[in-house]
Design an enzyme around this catalytic site. Structure first.
Site, PDB file in Angstrom:
ATOM      1  N   CYS A  79       9.367  16.555  42.789  1.00 25.18           N
ATOM      2  CA  CYS A  79      10.811  16.819  42.874  1.00 25.18           C
ATOM      3  C   CYS A  79      11.559  15.639  42.227  1.00 25.18           C
ATOM      4  O   CYS A  79      11.307  14.483  42.562  1.00 25.18           O
ATOM      5  CB  CYS A  79      11.212  16.963  44.336  1.00 25.18           C
ATOM      6  SG  CYS A  79      12.978  17.043  44.572  1.00 25.18           S
ATOM      7  N   ASP A 133      56.572 -12.567  30.848  1.00 25.96           N
ATOM      8  CA  ASP A 133      55.227 -12.804  30.325  1.00 25.96           C
ATOM      9  C   ASP A 133      55.276 -13.242  28.863  1.00 25.96           C
ATOM     10  O   ASP A 133      54.523 -14.110  28.439  1.00 25.96           O
ATOM     11  CB  ASP A 133      54.379 -11.530  30.431  1.00 25.96           C
ATOM     12  CG  ASP A 133      54.074 -11.197  31.880  1.00 25.96           C
ATOM     13  OD1 ASP A 133      54.501 -11.967  32.770  1.00 25.96           O
ATOM     14  OD2 ASP A 133      53.411 -10.163  32.121  1.00 25.96           O
ATOM     15  N   ASP A 180      53.690 -16.566  27.275  1.00 30.54           N
ATOM     16  CA  ASP A 180      52.673 -16.513  26.224  1.00 30.54           C
ATOM     17  C   ASP A 180      53.063 -17.330  25.002  1.00 30.54           C
ATOM     18  O   ASP A 180      52.226 -17.996  24.395  1.00 30.54           O
ATOM     19  CB  ASP A 180      52.436 -15.058  25.789  1.00 30.54           C
ATOM     20  CG  ASP A 180      51.661 -14.298  26.846  1.00 30.54           C
ATOM     21  OD1 ASP A 180      51.080 -14.970  27.740  1.00 30.54           O
ATOM     22  OD2 ASP A 180      51.648 -13.058  26.803  1.00 30.54           O
ATOM     23  N   LYS A 215      42.369 -13.875  59.439  1.00 29.76           N
ATOM     24  CA  LYS A 215      41.024 -14.217  58.968  1.00 29.76           C
ATOM     25  C   LYS A 215      40.815 -13.421  57.694  1.00 29.76           C
ATOM     26  O   LYS A 215      40.804 -12.193  57.703  1.00 29.76           O
ATOM     27  CB  LYS A 215      39.971 -13.857  60.008  1.00 29.76           C
ATOM     28  CG  LYS A 215      38.575 -14.257  59.578  1.00 29.76           C
ATOM     29  CD  LYS A 215      37.634 -14.267  60.766  1.00 29.76           C
ATOM     30  CE  LYS A 215      36.317 -14.955  60.448  1.00 29.76           C
ATOM     31  NZ  LYS A 215      35.476 -14.261  59.511  1.00 29.76           N
ATOM     32  N   CYS A 238      14.877  20.793  43.573  1.00 27.06           N
ATOM     33  CA  CYS A 238      13.794  21.458  42.841  1.00 27.06           C
ATOM     34  C   CYS A 238      13.586  22.901  43.295  1.00 27.06           C
ATOM     35  O   CYS A 238      12.790  23.635  42.704  1.00 27.06           O
ATOM     36  CB  CYS A 238      12.499  20.670  42.980  1.00 27.06           C
ATOM     37  SG  CYS A 238      11.827  20.735  44.650  1.00 27.06           S
TER      38      CYS A 238
END
Ligand code: IVH
Length: 650
Positions: free
Chosen positions: A419, A30, A34, A110, A401
């Site tokens: 409630c 990497d 870069d 698929k 409640c």
């Protein structure tokens, strides 16, 4: 850097990216990548006129769009006929054999994602179009360019349409949802929705951040002269596209079943979601002879996988209080990965069901997940139960409640109108698509607004201020403005949305529409006789409405004066025409939104219904018509195309 070394660097970066994203086989680190990337970037900043079209810097996304333009596919994008079991496969193969003997079949997975059509001209990616209705889709070229497995250039100069599925890998999907949950944003139900949603971002930088993957599955318009599909696909792969795993050629029933068995066994080990195996006749000449039905090629089908079942354990049974006060039990299960989503909850429907199946906390159970719905418990493995596991005891009081519950057998209700769970859920419902459709006001946000005491009822939404929102976790300037704007735009909407949003029991979208059609906002003063005279309004609906109005008249008045919903225009009696007083059903994608076609038909005096029955006078079908079309055919209901409908209208 000279121009020549710049070109060389771009070529190398593309080669490295191809090894990384397409072949899954990186050839440099990497850091090295870069370093070279930044050299290229620096050159381009100095020499913007020389930026190569296929430079990797062109994949980061750019200016956000206002909206997507519609674009036509060069040739139609088709759907596939579904096969669900060996019997379906056998019948399908018999049909194929009748039309063309001795063909072979190209089988591949698929993929469960969003389909995309790529148009290349002179070797350049010209346009990327979503499937849409098969004839027209949306131009999302800018977003497609951010997908690393879509080559920006190919070594083939003729115009060609390459079709495939854009998917999100399962681990990437988990990451996205984790982040969304941290930001209190609504979660994607599955990788397919995440892929489709990411593809339709107006800001292509968001698409770029999602690590989408393109897997080609076929061609539209093309000048290729290979005589086998397998050869054409090999050619596409050679242009730099990613190969599908488990591609096989099969001759007849047994070989197809074998390929299907392997794919089904291995589906969980793939990085992406698979929802079946696609079977295509491999000989192009045979494909051309067989042709297409209204929706599908006759030479291809999708052999679907069954829903996945898994064994898990019930850790707890919790209670949910819905907006109508209905209390429903939900099983919390040991986190179990099923097809790309970690399942932690399963639906138990109601307390009678718990009794009937004798479901207990601690039980081992089989759960089944199909599609986007919350998984179901199919079976309790009660032979595997320790003695200490006691039966579940029904609640007598609301878990939220604390007020006493009304137990009506299958339905258990909290009767306290204040409630907090009832209130929060009714606000969520009010904001949902079928009501005021307030974009961005999902479950999580309503809950946090509610917990912070910023809203106690729907009407408080209209008094929210930006400083209050900005003080909440996850709210930045842009999100705040967007939400306030969406709330503002929910004013002056059609009256039926307002009525539907009130969440009156037994009165849904259809009821709200007919109510407003008759009375507009004057529904609050309608008498029972007047209500019963509305087509489709029964005793239960009338009673429920009258009771709701009796208790909430002042509230309705206040909310309506803040929102000022639009009353519908009075309907004139339709003049004579072929659709007057006819019941019609619409199916498939049409050339304009179905809602608009529905309005035109209703203006002609037709009743537009959602489902096909013997009473249906016409089924009107668009592209990609589904099961309604099949049902209409079997009931011998006359089926007419959108075009025929327009002729009849004229
Ligand atoms: S072929 C000629 N192959 O499934 C027929 N489709 O149900 C066109 N899909 O719209 C489709 N994987 O988005 C084909 N290997 C595959 C596929 C595939 C996924 C999707 C595609 C299509 C839908 C049809």
């Amino acid at each position: 850097m000279t121009y020549e070394s710049y070109q060389e660097a771009v070529k190398n970066l593309n080669k490295y990216a191809y090894h990384y994203y397409v072949l899954d086989d990186p050839i440099i680190t990497d850091e090295e990548y870069d370093k070279l990337y930044h050299k290229v970037l620096a050159y381009e900043e100095q020499n913007p006129a020389y930026i190569a079209l296929d430079s990797p810097t062109q994949r980061v996304g750019g200016v956000a769009l206002e909206g997507f333009k519609k674009a036509a596919h060069l040739s139609r994008m088709w759907s596939l006929e579904d096969l669900f079991n060996s019997e379906d496969l056998r019948k399908w193969l018999e049909r194929v054999a009748k039309q063309k003997a001795n063909v072979s079949f190209y089988c591949e997975p698929k993929f469960d994602g969003a389909s995309l059509n790529l148009i290349y001209e002179n070797g350049e990616l010209k346009q990327a179009i979503t499937r849409g209705d098969g004839a027209m889709g949306e131009d999302i070229t800018q977003n497609a360019k951010t997908i690393r497995s879509i080559p920006l250039r190919i070594a083939y100069a003729q115009r060609i349409e390459i079709r495939g599925e854009v998917v999100i890998f399962k681990d990437e999907f988990e990451k996205i949802n984790l982040e969304r949950s941290r930001l209190k944003e609504s979660l994607f139900a599955n990788p397919r929705n995440a892929a489709a949603g990411s593809l339709r971002q107006l800001d292509s930088r968001i698409t770029a951040s999602r690590n989408l993957v393109f897997l080609p599955y076929g061609l539209g318009e093309n000048e290729l002269d290979q005589s086998l599909l397998s050869e054409k696909m090999a050619f596409i792969y050679s242009l730099g596209f990613k190969k599908a795993p488990l591609r096989t050629l099969a001759k007849g029933f047994d070989e197809i079943e074998e390929a299907y068995g392997t794919m089904k066994r291995e589906r969980e080990s793939f990085e992406m979601m698979l929802d079946g195996m696609v079977i295509k006749v491999n000989e192009i000449e045979a494909q051309e002879e067989m042709g297409y039905t209204v929706k599908n090629p006759r030479w291809a089908s999708a052999y679907k996988f069954p829903a996945v079942e898994k064994i898990t354990r019930i850790k707890d049974i919790v209670l949910q209080v819905g907006r109508s006060g209905a209390v429903t039990p939900v099983a919390i299960v040991e986190p179990t990965p099923i097809e790309g989503v970690v399942v932690e909850r399963a639906s138990l429907h109601n307390f009678d069901e718990i009794d009937r199946k004798d479901i207990r906390i601690g039980d081992k159970v089989i759960i089944l997940r199909s599609g986007d719905v919350i998984p179901k418990i199919v079976k309790v493995l009660s032979h595997d139960r320790g003695e200490e596991i006691r039966p579940y005891i029904r609640p007598t009081h609301c878990p939220v409640c604390g007020s006493e519950l009304l137990d009506e057998g299958a339905l258990t209700k909290c009767q306290n109108l204040e409630c907090s769970s009832r209130v929060a859920n009714s606000i969520i419902y009010f904001a949902s698509k079928a009501c005021l459709n307030i974009d961005g006001l999902g479950e999580k946000i309503v809950e946090s607004l509610f917990e912070e005491g910023l809203i106690k009822s729907v009407i408080d939404l209209y008094a929210l201020r930006s400083d209050q929102l900005l003080a909440l976790e996850g709210f930045k300037e842009k999100k705040t403005l967007k939400l306030l704007e969406a709330i503002e735009q929910s004013k002056h909407k059609e009256c039926w949305r307002f009525v539907n949003g009130l969440g009156i029991e037994h009165i849904g979208e259809v009821g709200s529409k007919s109510l407003c059609q008759h009375f507009g906002l004057g529904f609050t003063t309608a008498t029972k006789e007047e209500l019963l005279s509305i087509d489709g309004f029964g005793e239960e609906m009338a009673e429920s409405l009258l009771e709701f109005v009796r208790v909430n008249a002042a509230y309705i008045e206040r909310l309506s004066s803040v929102m000022q919903p639009k009353a519908p225009e009075a309907k004139a009696e339709a003049s004579e025409n072929p659709f007057k007083a006819k019941t019609v059903v619409l199916t498939g994608s049409m050339s304009e939104p179905r809602g608009e076609i529905k309005t035109s038909l209703e203006a002609l005096g037709a009743k537009v219904s959602g489902s096909v029955s013997k009473k249906t006078d016409y089924l009107i079908y668009g592209e990609d018509a589904g099961s309604k079309y099949d049902k209409a055919m079997s009931l011998e209901v006359p089926c007419i195309s959108e075009e025929q409908m327009r002729e009849m209208m004229a």
